[in-house]
Design a protein around this motif. Structure first.
Motif, mmCIF file in Angstrom:
data_model
loop_
_atom_site.group_PDB
_atom_site.id
_atom_site.type_symbol
_atom_site.label_atom_id
_atom_site.label_comp_id
_atom_site.label_asym_id
_atom_site.label_seq_id
_atom_site.Cartn_x
_atom_site.Cartn_y
_atom_site.Cartn_z
ATOM 1 N N LEU A 116 -46.265 127.883 -72.839
ATOM 2 C CA LEU A 116 -45.356 128.139 -73.510
ATOM 3 C C LEU A 116 -46.473 128.620 -74.849
ATOM 4 O O LEU A 116 -46.267 129.628 -75.748
ATOM 5 C CB LEU A 116 -44.905 127.101 -73.975
ATOM 6 N N CYS A 117 -47.135 128.334 -75.639
ATOM 7 C CA CYS A 117 -48.086 128.634 -76.384
ATOM 8 C C CYS A 117 -48.761 130.042 -76.045
ATOM 9 O O CYS A 117 -48.924 131.195 -77.065
ATOM 10 C CB CYS A 117 -48.857 127.854 -76.921
ATOM 11 N N LEU A 118 -49.062 130.099 -74.987
ATOM 12 C CA LEU A 118 -50.116 131.631 -74.388
ATOM 13 C C LEU A 118 -49.380 132.534 -74.037
ATOM 14 O O LEU A 118 -49.013 133.470 -74.495
ATOM 15 C CB LEU A 118 -50.745 130.867 -73.262
ATOM 16 N N SER A 119 -47.526 132.157 -73.967
ATOM 17 C CA SER A 119 -46.427 133.340 -73.406
ATOM 18 C C SER A 119 -46.677 133.740 -75.273
ATOM 19 O O SER A 119 -45.984 135.143 -74.638
ATOM 20 C CB SER A 119 -45.528 132.780 -72.784
ATOM 21 N N GLY A 120 -45.919 132.765 -76.260
ATOM 22 C CA GLY A 120 -46.166 133.379 -77.336
ATOM 23 C C GLY A 120 -47.109 134.175 -77.779
ATOM 24 O O GLY A 120 -46.169 134.989 -78.568
ATOM 25 N N SER A 134 -46.655 137.744 -79.668
ATOM 26 C CA SER A 134 -46.766 137.862 -80.943
ATOM 27 C C SER A 134 -45.669 137.126 -81.815
ATOM 28 O O SER A 134 -45.043 137.757 -82.864
ATOM 29 C CB SER A 134 -46.976 140.042 -81.546
ATOM 30 N N GLN A 135 -45.296 136.292 -81.200
ATOM 31 C CA GLN A 135 -44.478 135.441 -81.493
ATOM 32 C C GLN A 135 -45.000 134.935 -83.062
ATOM 33 O O GLN A 135 -46.316 134.918 -83.186
ATOM 34 C CB GLN A 135 -44.344 134.002 -80.795
ATOM 35 N N GLY A 136 -44.364 133.978 -83.985
ATOM 36 C CA GLY A 136 -44.484 133.668 -85.090
ATOM 37 C C GLY A 136 -44.765 131.829 -85.398
ATOM 38 O O GLY A 136 -44.439 131.746 -84.297
ATOM 39 N N LEU A 137 -45.079 132.182 -86.795
ATOM 40 C CA LEU A 137 -44.901 130.686 -86.913
ATOM 41 C C LEU A 137 -44.026 130.296 -86.478
ATOM 42 O O LEU A 137 -44.477 128.571 -85.794
ATOM 43 C CB LEU A 137 -45.798 130.730 -88.529
ATOM 44 N N PRO A 138 -42.513 130.362 -87.184
ATOM 45 C CA PRO A 138 -41.692 129.642 -86.357
ATOM 46 C C PRO A 138 -41.688 128.722 -85.165
ATOM 47 O O PRO A 138 -41.323 127.712 -84.655
ATOM 48 C CB PRO A 138 -40.506 129.608 -86.762
ATOM 49 N N PHE A 139 -42.308 129.907 -84.224
ATOM 50 C CA PHE A 139 -42.488 129.153 -83.208
ATOM 51 C C PHE A 139 -43.385 128.540 -82.085
ATOM 52 O O PHE A 139 -42.656 127.419 -81.581
ATOM 53 C CB PHE A 139 -42.685 130.714 -81.905
ATOM 54 N N THR A 193 -42.319 124.627 -84.024
ATOM 55 C CA THR A 193 -41.466 124.121 -83.149
ATOM 56 C C THR A 193 -41.887 123.825 -81.795
ATOM 57 O O THR A 193 -41.472 122.063 -81.212
ATOM 58 C CB THR A 193 -39.849 125.155 -82.866
ATOM 59 N N VAL A 194 -42.706 124.435 -80.610
ATOM 60 C CA VAL A 194 -42.685 124.088 -79.870
ATOM 61 C C VAL A 194 -43.977 122.899 -79.286
ATOM 62 O O VAL A 194 -44.064 122.052 -78.955
ATOM 63 C CB VAL A 194 -43.582 125.619 -78.506
ATOM 64 N N VAL A 195 -44.973 123.001 -79.939
ATOM 65 C CA VAL A 195 -45.673 122.132 -80.428
ATOM 66 C C VAL A 195 -45.279 120.858 -81.555
ATOM 67 O O VAL A 195 -46.232 119.937 -80.785
ATOM 68 C CB VAL A 195 -47.027 123.281 -81.763
#
Length: 382
Positions: free
Chosen positions: A310-314, A318-323, A326-328
Motif C-alpha cells: 500500500l505504501c509503495l502504491s501511494g 505521490s500520496q502525501g503524509l496523511p495517507f 493512516t495506513v502505517v
C-alpha cells in the motif's frame, strides 16, 4: 280353486335380501344361486376396471401429500430475510444479503482505486461520489452472483459441512436449474451497471469472470484457493482506477492490487479455520489447512506485505503524509490486533475477526480521502 303364494314387499339393505327363514324354498336354478344371509356383503370396488394395488398407492400418495403440506414447517433464516415472501427467501439467502461482510470486502478495493485515481486526476468530489455509488451497486449484485456460482459448484461439499448444509441449493430449496436462471438475472443486473462506465473499463471487467468461475473449483485441486479469490475480489482496485482515469497506470495499480490480494489471504485464511474439520472430511483444500498451527506466523508476513505494498502504491501516486500516517499507523494497528486476538480453533472468534476486516478496508479508504482533503483544502491555501 288353486291357492296362490303371496309375497310381501321387503326393504333391501345394501343390495342384499335379509334372511327369511319362513319363506318357501324355490326350486328355480336361477333363484337357488341367490344367497340369503345376514352377513354384510363385501364392498364392491369403486373402480372395478383398475388394479387394487394401484388404487391403494394413489390413496397413500394423496394422504402423504396432504400430511406433508399440513406439517411442513416454514423455513426461517433468523434475519430480516424472514420478512419477505416465502418464495423469495431462498434466493435472498443464496446471495448472502443478510451477511454484508462479503459485499464490503469486494467494495473496499474499488474505493481504493477510485480514490487514488481521483487524487491523481483531480476528479471533482461529486463525480467521485457518484462513481463510488455505482461501484457499490455493482458490488452488491456481483457478490450475490459469486455466491450463486460458488454454491452451484460446491453443492456436494456444502452438504457435508455443518455450517453450509442449509444453503438453498445444498438443502434442495432451490434446484440447480432455477439457480442457473437466477444467476442469469444477476449477471444481467451486473452488466447494466457495467455499461454505465467507459469502454475500456467495460472490456477490462470481463477479465475477472474466469477468476470468479474458477475459484470454487480451485479448492479441489490446490491448497491456495484463497489466492485465486484474492485475484477475483480485488479486481475492483484496477477497475476503479480505469473508470476514473480511462486507462490504467500499472505502476500505481499493480502494487495496490497486490496489497489487496495479500490482505485477502489474511482474512480468508482466518475465515477458513471455521470449517477446517469438515473440510478435511469433505476433501476441501485451503490455506487454513496448509498453514495449520503456523497460521499466525504466516499471516504476519502477509499483513506486513499488505502495508508495504500500500505504501509503495501511494509513493508511485505521490500520496502525501496523511495517507502514510493512516495506513502505517491505523492500518498496521488493526492487522496486529487481528492476529493477536484470533483463536484459530474457535469458529466464533474466527468469524468475529473475519468480519472486522471491513474496518481495515475503511481505514485505507479513509487514508486516501484524508490525503485528498489535505491536498485540496489545506495545502492549496498555504
Amino acid at each position: 280353486m288353486a291357492s296362490r303364494l303371496v309375497l310381501q314387499p321387503m326393504r333391501l339393505s345394501s343390495c342384499r335380501l335379509p334372511s327369511c327363514s319362513g319363506m318357501p324354498r324355490f326350486t328355480s336354478p336361477a333363484l337357488q344361486k341367490c344367497s340369503y344371509s345376514s352377513k354384510p356383503a363385501p364392498a364392491r370396488p369403486l373402480f372395478p376396471h383398475r388394479n387394487n394395488n394401484a388404487k391403494l398407492e394413489l390413496q397413500t400418495s394423496l394422504v402423504r401429500y396432504a400430511t406433508n403440506k399440513a406439517e411442513s414447517p416454514e423455513v426461517k433464516y433468523g434475519s430480516f430475510i424472514d420478512k419477505f415472501p416465502a418464495t423469495a427467501r431462498p434466493y435472498l439467502y443464496l446471495t448472502r444479503i443478510d451477511k454484508p461482510i462479503g459485499t464490503w470486502l469486494l467494495f473496499w478495493p474499488c474505493t481504493w482505486g477510485i480514490g487514488m485515481a481521483a487524487f491523481s486526476t483531480g476528479m471533482p468530489l461529486g463525480e467521485m461520489a457518484a462513481m463510488t455509488a455505482l461501484f457499490g451497486t455493482g458490488a452488491v449484485i456481483m457478490r450475490g452472483a459469486g455466491c450463486t456460482i460458488n454454491d452451484m459448484w460446491d453443492v456436494d461439499f456444502d452438504k457435508k459441512v455443518e455450517r453450509t448444509k442449509t444453503r438453498p441449493i445444498a438443502s434442495g430449496a432451490i434446484s440447480r436449474q432455477k439457480a442457473m436462471v437466477f444467476l442469469g438475472a444477476q449477471l444481467a443486473g451486473g452488466l447494466a451497471v457495467l455499461l454505465q462506465m467507459n469502454p475500456y473499463t467495460i472490456l477490462f471487467c470481463f477479465g475477472s469472470m474466469p477468476l470468479v468461475i474458477l475459484y470454487p473449483f480451485m479448492k479441489r485441486i490446490t491448497y491456495w484457493p484463497q489466492l485465486v479469490l484474492g485475484l477475483a475480489f480485488n479486481w475492483g482496485a484496477l477497475a476503479g482506477w480505469s473508470a476514473v482515469a480511462g486507462g490504467i497506470d500499472w505502476a500505481v495499480t499493480l502494487p495496490l492490487y497486490a496489497a489487496g490480494v495479500s490482505w485477502t489471504l489474511v482474512y480468508d485464511t482466518v475465515y477458513g479455520h471455521q470449517d477446517k474439520r469438515d473440510d478435511v472430511i469433505a476433501g476441501v483444500k485451503s490455506t487454513s489447512l496448509l498453514f495449520g498451527d503456523r497460521t499466525k506466523a504466516v499471516l504476519s508476513g502477509f499483513s506486513a506485505s499488505t502495508i508495504g505494498l500500500l505504501c509503495l502504491s501511494g509513493y508511485m501516486n505521490s500520496q502525501g503524509l496523511p495517507f502514510y500516517m493512516t495506513v502505517v499507523g491505523a492500518g498496521s494497528a488493526h492487522l496486529i490486533w487481528q492476529l493477536k486476538s484470533v483463536d484459530i480453533n474457535s469458529p466464533p472468534t474466527c468469524w468475529k475477526i473475519f468480519k472486522s476486516n471491513t474496518w481495515f478496508g475503511a481505514i485505507i479508504f479513509g487514508a486516501i480521502m484524508a490525503d485528498i482533503a489535505y491536498n485540496r483544502f489545506v495545502s492549496s491555501d498555504e
